[in-house]
Design a protein around this motif. Structure first.
Motif, short mmCIF file in Angstrom:
data_model
loop_
_atom_site.label_atom_id
_atom_site.label_comp_id
_atom_site.label_asym_id
_atom_site.label_seq_id
_atom_site.Cartn_x
_atom_site.Cartn_y
_atom_site.Cartn_z
N ASP A 189 0.81 -1.22 0.00
CA ASP A 189 0.00 0.00 0.00
C ASP A 189 0.84 1.27 0.00
OD1 ASP A 189 -2.53 -1.37 0.14
OD2 ASP A 189 -2.06 -1.85 2.23
N SER A 190 2.14 1.15 -0.23
CA SER A 190 3.02 2.32 -0.15
C SER A 190 3.03 3.15 -1.41
CB SER A 190 4.45 1.87 0.18
OG SER A 190 4.96 1.05 -0.87
N ARG A 191 2.48 2.63 -2.50
CA ARG A 191 2.49 3.35 -3.78
C ARG A 191 1.07 3.44 -4.34
NH1 ARG A 191 7.13 0.38 -3.51
NH2 ARG A 191 9.08 1.48 -4.04
N SER A 192 0.88 4.43 -5.18
CA SER A 192 -0.42 4.62 -5.82
C SER A 192 -0.52 3.73 -7.06
CB SER A 192 -0.59 6.08 -6.23
OG SER A 192 0.34 6.42 -7.26
N ALA A 193 -1.73 3.63 -7.58
CA ALA A 193 -1.94 2.85 -8.80
C ALA A 193 -1.14 3.42 -9.96
CB ALA A 193 -3.43 2.81 -9.14
N GLY A 194 -1.02 4.74 -10.02
CA GLY A 194 -0.24 5.38 -11.08
C GLY A 194 1.23 5.04 -10.99
N GLU A 195 1.77 5.01 -9.78
CA GLU A 195 3.18 4.66 -9.60
C GLU A 195 3.44 3.21 -10.00
OE1 GLU A 195 4.75 7.41 -5.93
OE2 GLU A 195 3.26 5.85 -5.45
N TYR A 196 2.53 2.32 -9.63
CA TYR A 196 2.68 0.92 -10.05
C TYR A 196 2.55 0.78 -11.57
CZ TYR A 196 2.62 -0.93 -5.28
OH TYR A 196 2.93 -1.24 -3.97
N ALA A 197 1.67 1.56 -12.16
CA ALA A 197 1.51 1.51 -13.62
C ALA A 197 2.79 1.95 -14.32
CB ALA A 197 0.33 2.38 -14.05
N LEU A 198 3.44 3.00 -13.77
CA LEU A 198 4.70 3.46 -14.35
C LEU A 198 5.78 2.39 -14.26
CD1 LEU A 198 6.40 5.77 -15.55
CD2 LEU A 198 6.93 6.48 -13.21
N LEU A 199 5.89 1.76 -13.10
CA LEU A 199 6.87 0.68 -12.94
C LEU A 199 6.59 -0.47 -13.91
CD1 LEU A 199 7.10 0.53 -9.03
CD2 LEU A 199 8.90 1.30 -10.60
N THR A 200 5.32 -0.79 -14.09
CA THR A 200 4.93 -1.88 -14.99
C THR A 200 5.36 -1.59 -16.42
OG1 THR A 200 3.02 -2.44 -13.61
CG2 THR A 200 2.98 -3.20 -15.89
N VAL A 201 5.01 -0.40 -16.90
CA VAL A 201 5.29 -0.06 -18.30
C VAL A 201 6.79 0.08 -18.54
CG1 VAL A 201 4.96 1.72 -20.06
CG2 VAL A 201 3.04 1.03 -18.62
N VAL A 202 7.49 0.74 -17.61
CA VAL A 202 8.93 0.94 -17.80
C VAL A 202 9.68 -0.39 -17.78
CG1 VAL A 202 11.01 1.92 -16.75
CG2 VAL A 202 8.94 3.31 -16.95
N LYS A 203 9.35 -1.24 -16.83
CA LYS A 203 10.05 -2.53 -16.74
C LYS A 203 9.77 -3.39 -17.97
CE LYS A 203 12.61 -5.54 -14.47
NZ LYS A 203 14.00 -5.25 -14.10
N LEU A 204 8.54 -3.38 -18.46
CA LEU A 204 8.21 -4.16 -19.65
C LEU A 204 8.96 -3.62 -20.86
CD1 LEU A 204 6.55 -6.52 -20.72
CD2 LEU A 204 4.66 -4.93 -21.13
N ALA A 205 9.05 -2.30 -20.97
CA ALA A 205 9.81 -1.70 -22.07
C ALA A 205 11.29 -2.02 -21.94
CB ALA A 205 9.60 -0.18 -22.08
N ALA A 206 11.81 -2.02 -20.70
CA ALA A 206 13.22 -2.35 -20.49
C ALA A 206 13.51 -3.81 -20.86
CB ALA A 206 13.60 -2.09 -19.03
N LEU A 207 12.59 -4.69 -20.51
CA LEU A 207 12.72 -6.10 -20.91
C LEU A 207 12.75 -6.22 -22.43
CD1 LEU A 207 12.48 -9.21 -20.76
CD2 LEU A 207 10.06 -8.92 -20.23
N LEU A 208 11.86 -5.51 -23.09
CA LEU A 208 11.76 -5.56 -24.54
C LEU A 208 13.04 -5.07 -25.20
CD1 LEU A 208 9.66 -6.26 -26.71
CD2 LEU A 208 8.84 -3.91 -26.58
N VAL A 209 13.59 -3.97 -24.70
CA VAL A 209 14.81 -3.40 -25.28
C VAL A 209 16.00 -4.31 -25.01
CG1 VAL A 209 16.44 -1.48 -25.10
CG2 VAL A 209 13.98 -1.02 -25.19
N ALA A 210 16.16 -4.76 -23.75
CA ALA A 210 17.32 -5.59 -23.40
C ALA A 210 17.32 -6.90 -24.18
CB ALA A 210 17.31 -5.87 -21.90
#
Length: 428
Positions: free
Chosen positions: A308-329
């Motif tokens: 509960d330490s982060r908002s839905a928007g913060e989790y959404a940002l982590l989700t999208v960035v990590k998925l993009a990082a996986l895709l690029v790497a």
């Protein structure tokens, strides 16, 4: 009448006699221990290097360990270092990693030192990939090469199966994962004897690998999420919706994979592709923060420590960035696997679902999202269920995940997975 009766008699698969299975025990144990030691050795070496690169070194230079500038420098430098090895070291660290999955090819021994080196550099430097694909590839090649010399009468095809099972057992700290993967692989092949006859030796190798890794490295996947009691109808509905949504998100990444891969490979040279990938990964790290670096196993534990330490928007940002990082790497030439970063993506997505709708229990959200992501990216049903279940220490979650996997599987089956053929077309 006698002939008709004989024709109606059901066929029985002949069992393999015990005397044929007993000689496989010692080779399976040896492969299991060796494969686990290779995995642990790579991970320990990478952790030691990571501790220096992301600790004393930036401290000595007077910059923040996870400052934007240092993340850019480290990811670009990792791209340069890996690019040099791929360019100059004999064997060029193996084939294009986008073409390799858990079922690894048997490579010549000259490739292995470079592949081990770039794997350790990648794990320490921060790109979003795990060790599973390259380490399985190394262990398969080692087992095949040593097996052909030490036990020349053994069928050559047995060594890759033993090495894959051993490495998977060591990765997850249990032979169950290895047995599930081997069983799924056998379903698409012609085999002789009963199922357990065919998984007997791989299960021994997986057990030896798991026990060796557990004794040395103590791997654990339990995220210690809030306890989950008896599931209700709302939990089942949430799991189905989250797993399906995660599968669709994963399929979007899979759909983009050949295009991102093609864009980097237009640069043609590893000293262009990999540093360029490092620059893009640096930009993503600046956007998502240090939690989106590395393979993601330690980082998901940090995420789950306080759901509960982060908002839905913060989790959404982590989700999208990590998925993009996986895709690029995975596209620009870094050697690594896609399971562990996908688990981070699923964890962030599942916690985001909990933050958005408080009625979604964190354990339900995380396990269902990881299930859907892994189904889309790997098309390995048993492994996806297993990994999703072990993140949550609750037997009750398994039945919920089994139900949630069905609509998610309908979304992904028959579609491409995150792996390419040599000509750049997706594997289905």
């Amino acid at each position: 009448m006698v002939q008709d009766s004989a024709q109606q008699t059901p066929s029985v698969t002949p069992a393999t006699p015990a005397r044929a299975l007993l000689p496989t025990i010692l080779p399976a144990l040896a492969v299991g221990i060796l494969s686990s030691l290779v995995l642990v050795g790579v991970e320990v070496a990478a952790e030691e290097l990571q501790d220096v690169l992301w600790g004393p070194l930036p401290d000595a230079l007077g910059v923040g360990r996870y400052s934007v500038a240092w993340m850019f420098v480290m990811l670009f430098a990792t791209g340069v270092a890996v690019g040099l090895v791929v360019w100059k070291v004999p064997g060029h660290a193996g084939p294009d990693p986008a073409t390799i999955g858990l079922d690894a090819p048997v490579l010549p021994p000259v490739v292995l030192p470079g592949l081990l080196l770039v794997t350790a550099l990648m794990l320490a430097g921060g790109p979003s990939l795990g060790p599973e694909n390259p380490v399985i590839t190394v262990n398969v090649a080692l087992a095949a090469w040593l097996g052909a010399r030490l036990v020349p009468r053994a069928p050559g095809r047995v060594w890759p199966a033993l090495a894959e099972a051993a490495t998977i057992g060591a990765l997850f700290g249990t032979p169950v994962a290895a047995a599930l993967v081997i069983s799924e692989a056998l379903a698409g092949k012609e085999t002789r004897g009963l199922l357990w006859d065919n998984v007997f030796a791989p299960l021994i190798a997986g057990t030896a690998g798991a026990l060796t890794a557990t004794l040395i490295d103590h791997p654990s996947f339990d995220l210690d999420l809030p306890s989950f009691g008896r599931p209700g109808w709302s939990d089942l509905l949430a799991a189905v919706v989250v797993a399906a949504g995660a599968a669709l998100l994963g399929m979007a990444a899979v759909r983009a994979f050949p295009y991102v891969h093609g864009a980097f490979h237009r640069l043609r040279h590893p000293m262009l592709m990999l540093p360029a990938g490092g620059i893009v990964l640096g930009a993503l790290a600046a956007l998502g923060g240090h939690l989106t670096l590395f393979k993601g196993l330690d980082e998901i534990a940090e995420l789950a420590r306080d759901p509960d330490s982060r908002s839905a928007g913060e989790y959404a940002l982590l989700t999208v960035v990590k998925l993009a990082a996986l895709l690029v790497a995975a596209s620009c030439g870094f050697r690594g696997g896609r399971i562990f970063p996908a688990v981070f993506v699923g964890t962030a997505l599942g916690l985001g679902a909990h933050a958005l709708v408080s009625g979604v229990h964190p354990s339900i959200g995380v396990s269902a999202a990881v299930l859907g992501l892994l189904l889309a990216i790997t098309r390995q049903g048993w492994v996806s269920l297993f990994v999703a279940a072990v993140l949550v220490a609750s037997p009750a979650i398994i039945a919920v995940l089994c139900v949630a996997s069905l609509p998610a599987w309908l979304l992904v089956t028959g579609r491409p997975q995150m792996q390419l053929r040599k000509d750049g077309t997706p594997v289905r």
